[in-house]
Design a protein around this motif. Structure first.
Motif, PDB file in Angstrom:
ATOM      1  N   UNK A   1      17.604  -2.463  -5.469  1.00  0.00           N
ATOM      2  CA  UNK A   1      18.453  -1.622  -6.319  1.00  0.00           C
ATOM      3  C   UNK A   1      17.624  -0.615  -7.116  1.00  0.00           C
ATOM      4  N   UNK A   2      16.441  -1.014  -7.570  1.00  0.00           N
ATOM      5  CA  UNK A   2      15.576  -0.103  -8.321  1.00  0.00           C
ATOM      6  C   UNK A   2      15.107   1.062  -7.449  1.00  0.00           C
ATOM      7  N   UNK A   3      14.776   0.777  -6.204  1.00  0.00           N
ATOM      8  CA  UNK A   3      14.242   1.800  -5.311  1.00  0.00           C
ATOM      9  C   UNK A   3      15.320   2.505  -4.506  1.00  0.00           C
ATOM     10  N   UNK A   4      16.518   1.919  -4.481  1.00  0.00           N
ATOM     11  CA  UNK A   4      17.602   2.432  -3.647  1.00  0.00           C
ATOM     12  C   UNK A   4      17.184   2.429  -2.173  1.00  0.00           C
ATOM     13  N   UNK A   5      16.306   1.474  -1.841  1.00  0.00           N
ATOM     14  CA  UNK A   5      15.798   1.302  -0.476  1.00  0.00           C
ATOM     15  C   UNK A   5      15.606  -0.193  -0.244  1.00  0.00           C
ATOM     16  N   UNK A   6      15.923  -0.646   0.967  1.00  0.00           N
ATOM     17  CA  UNK A   6      15.850  -2.071   1.241  1.00  0.00           C
ATOM     18  C   UNK A   6      14.641  -2.548   1.998  1.00  0.00           C
TER      19      UNK A   6
END
Length: 122
Positions: free
Chosen positions: A39-44
């Protein structure tokens, strides 16, 4: 520190002493940390690289409700470092503290790649 997740301590979460099994709570922390970082990076596409000392401060018992808190410490080019606390929901007693958990963002080739984030997301 924000507390995002809560768990009810059930019989299958206990060790032979009748208290919270460390392996269960560490599994919950790893999952919650992955979700938080994603969620912080908006990348999984992140992996756990490193954890500092895991400080077992106290324990929990059957029927207790615990909550897992996460806080962003710093951003690197391809990494993000967070802090974690697990506490009893009602007494606020700390159960576990981990000062640093480092995650690395991976590119399509499976190698560390810049994530582009510089500030925490909500």
């Amino acid at each position: 520190m924000r507390f995002y997740s809560r768990k009810l301590i059930k019989p299958e979460d206990l060790n032979s002493n009748g208290t919270l099994f460390g392996g269960s709570v560490l599994s919950w922390i790893d999952e919650e940390a992955f979700i938080f970082v994603t969620c912080q990076l908006d990348k999984g596409n992140v992996v756990t690289k490193y954890m500092t000392e895991i400080n077992f401060v106290s324990s929990a018992e059957l029927g207790d409700i615990i909550e897992i808190g996460m806080e962003t410490i710093k951003f690197g080019k391809s990494s993000i470092t967070i802090r974690c606390e697990v506490r009893n929901k009602f007494t606020k007693d700390i159960i576990i503290k981990i000062d640093e958990i480092v995650f690395v963002h991976l590119g399509e080739d499976g190698r560390p790649a810049p994530h582009g984030a510089t500030v925490p997301q909500n």
